[in-house]
Design an enzyme around this catalytic site. Sequence first.
Site, PDB file in Angstrom:
ATOM      1  CE1 TYR A   1       6.079  11.594   2.214  1.00 37.79           C
ATOM      2  CE2 TYR A   1       4.795  13.166   0.930  1.00 37.79           C
ATOM      3  CZ  TYR A   1       5.063  11.870   1.309  1.00 37.79           C
ATOM      4  OH  TYR A   1       4.320  10.851   0.793  1.00 37.79           O
TER       5      TYR A   1
ATOM      6  CE1 TYR B   1       2.256  10.404   3.387  1.00 34.56           C
ATOM      7  CE2 TYR B   1      -0.083  10.513   2.812  1.00 34.56           C
ATOM      8  CZ  TYR B   1       1.252  10.665   2.463  1.00 34.56           C
ATOM      9  OH  TYR B   1       1.580  11.083   1.204  1.00 34.56           O
TER      10      TYR B   1
ATOM     11  CE  LYS C   1       8.563   9.760  -3.623  1.00 30.09           C
ATOM     12  NZ  LYS C   1       8.377  10.930  -2.786  1.00 30.09           N
TER      13      LYS C   1
END
Length: 321
Positions: A277, A251, A46
Site C-alpha cells: 500500500y 494487488y 484499520k
Amino acid sequence: MTIPRLHFAHLPTPVETLPALSARLGGPTLLVKRDDQTGLAFGGNKTRKLEFLTADARAQGADLLITGGAAQSNHCRQTAAAAARLGLACTLVLAGEPPRNPTANLLLDQLLGANIVWTTNDARDETMKRVEEEARRAGRAPYLIPYGGSNEVGALGYVFAMQELMQQGAHPDWIVVASSSGGTQAGLTVGARLFGYEGRILGVSIDKPEVELSRDIVAALAARTARKLGEDLTFNASDILVDDGYLGGGYGVMGPPEIEAIRLFARTEGLLLDPVYTGRAAAGLLDLIRQGFFKKGEAVLFWHTGGTPALFADKYAGELI
Ligand SMILES: *Cc1c(COP(=O)(O)O)cnc(C)c1O
C-alpha cells in the site's frame, strides 16, 4: 448523538516533517501522518476503524469477529489483535493457499489466536457467509466485518482522524493516501467537510483500475458515513480525487517503483513503508512530485496507513535489499 467507540489506538499519531526527502526532491514541503504507529499489534489504518467496529460488535452482543482478506492482510492482523484484546474469538477468511511457513502478517494472525479458513478469491464472499452461518448454528454470536473494515461504521475512524489532524494545527495543501476499499478516503472526506480541512485529498489507487468506480464508491460511502453521524451531506464523485496511474502489476505485486520508494524513504528519512500500500502510494507521490504536479511552496502530507509487517513476508523481503 453518541457513537459507540472503544479506545485502544495510540492517538493522536504524530505529524512529522520529512526535510531530507523534501530537499532531495527539490520541494514541496513534505509531512507524514504516522498512522503506522496506532499501536495495535504493529498498528495501521484499520486500528482506527476497529475502534468503531468493535464497539458496534460489543453493542450487538457479538462473541466472534469474522473478516477476510489476502494472506498478508493488515486488516486481518489488526482485527485478530483487537479480538484478542477484547476477549472475542476471531475467524479470518483468507484467499490463497496455506504456506508451509507462515511469515509476517499471517504468522501474527496465528500468534494472536485467530482461526484461519482458506478460500479462493472468487469464493471469498460465499465462504464468509458460510462461516457466519456455521457459527450461528453452533450457538455463537458472530459479527461480520467487511474487507478492509470499509463500511459506514469503520469509516468513522477516519472522520475523527481528520478532526485530530486539524487539532494538531496541520493544514497541508494536499493529503496523499493509499486507497483500496475506500473507507479511509471516505472518512477523511467527511472529516474534511465537518472539521474545515480546505486542502485536497488525493487517493492513490492500489488495486482498482476504474477511477470512475472508485470515486463513486468513496462518494457513496462518505454520504453513508455522514448519515451515521446524523449529517445529511452530499458528496459528488467528481469532487473525489483518485489516481489509478500506479497499479503496476496489480494487488500485492511489488515492482521497481515500489522498491524505489521504499528504499528512498528508508534511506533518506529512516521511515519504513510497506510493499503493498504505502510503497505504491509513495511511488505515486514521487512521480507526481517529479512531474511538477505540486507547486513548490505547497505542503503535502503523506498519510502513512501502516502495513510495515508485510516487509517481512518471504514474498517481499528478498527483493527489497
Ligand atoms: C487497508 C490498507 C489501506 C487501504 O485503506 P482503505 O480504507 O481500504 O482504502 C492502505 N494502507 C494499508 C497499509 C492498509 O492496510
